[in-house]
Motif scaffolding. Sequence first.
Motif, PDB file in Angstrom:
ATOM      1  N   ASP A   6       1.050  -1.055   0.095  1.00  0.00           N
ATOM      2  CA  ASP A   6       0.124   0.002   0.100  1.00  0.00           C
ATOM      3  C   ASP A   6       0.934   1.216  -0.098  1.00  0.00           C
ATOM      4  N   LYS A   7       1.257   1.933  -1.199  1.00  0.00           N
ATOM      5  CA  LYS A   7       2.042   2.810  -1.378  1.00  0.00           C
ATOM      6  C   LYS A   7       1.434   4.129  -0.510  1.00  0.00           C
ATOM      7  N   THR A   8       0.308   4.195  -0.147  1.00  0.00           N
ATOM      8  CA  THR A   8      -0.190   5.395   0.730  1.00  0.00           C
ATOM      9  C   THR A   8       0.389   5.296   2.138  1.00  0.00           C
ATOM     10  N   LEU A   9       0.984   4.322   2.495  1.00  0.00           N
ATOM     11  CA  LEU A   9       1.703   4.147   3.981  1.00  0.00           C
ATOM     12  C   LEU A   9       3.206   4.299   3.696  1.00  0.00           C
ATOM     13  N   PRO A  10       4.043   4.885   4.555  1.00  0.00           N
ATOM     14  CA  PRO A  10       5.360   5.107   4.510  1.00  0.00           C
ATOM     15  C   PRO A  10       5.948   3.979   4.787  1.00  0.00           C
ATOM     16  N   GLN A  12       5.788  -0.823   5.126  1.00  0.00           N
ATOM     17  CA  GLN A  12       4.825  -1.970   5.543  1.00  0.00           C
ATOM     18  C   GLN A  12       5.484  -2.894   6.382  1.00  0.00           C
ATOM     19  N   THR A  28       8.064   2.583   1.558  1.00  0.00           N
ATOM     20  CA  THR A  28       7.829   2.886   0.369  1.00  0.00           C
ATOM     21  C   THR A  28       7.931   4.368   0.403  1.00  0.00           C
ATOM     22  N   ASN A  29       8.252   5.204   1.234  1.00  0.00           N
ATOM     23  CA  ASN A  29       8.421   6.574   1.465  1.00  0.00           C
ATOM     24  C   ASN A  29      10.038   6.674   1.031  1.00  0.00           C
ATOM     25  N   TYR A  87       9.921   8.585  11.856  1.00  0.00           N
ATOM     26  CA  TYR A  87       8.931   8.075  11.681  1.00  0.00           C
ATOM     27  C   TYR A  87       8.752   6.914  12.558  1.00  0.00           C
TER      28      TYR A  87
END
Length: 91
Positions: A6-10, A12, A28-29, A87
């Motif tokens: 899920d690329k919306t989450l920084p 996984q 992913t961020n 994060y």
Amino acid sequence: MEVPIDKTLPIQVTGTLSGVPYLGIYITNNKLIHEGKYIEMEFEEGTKVRKKISSDQKGYILFEKTTPEVPRESVQVSVIKDSQVLYTNEY
């Protein structure tokens, strides 16, 4: 095993807290990849496992080398730059 990204989450996270605890972490961020120095998992009693972040690597496996005597309920995952936390989230 495949883990949907899920690329919306920084980041996984997948893994287990029972037995020998481990986490599979996929960042992913891009800011976290390029600015972060370490990815760290910390358990509620204070045990920490840390790995250095490489700018050309998105996936990491963090694990504890021993089986804890008390089962764990959760783990905190953090991306750290020097002493600054970029994060953090609890899983």
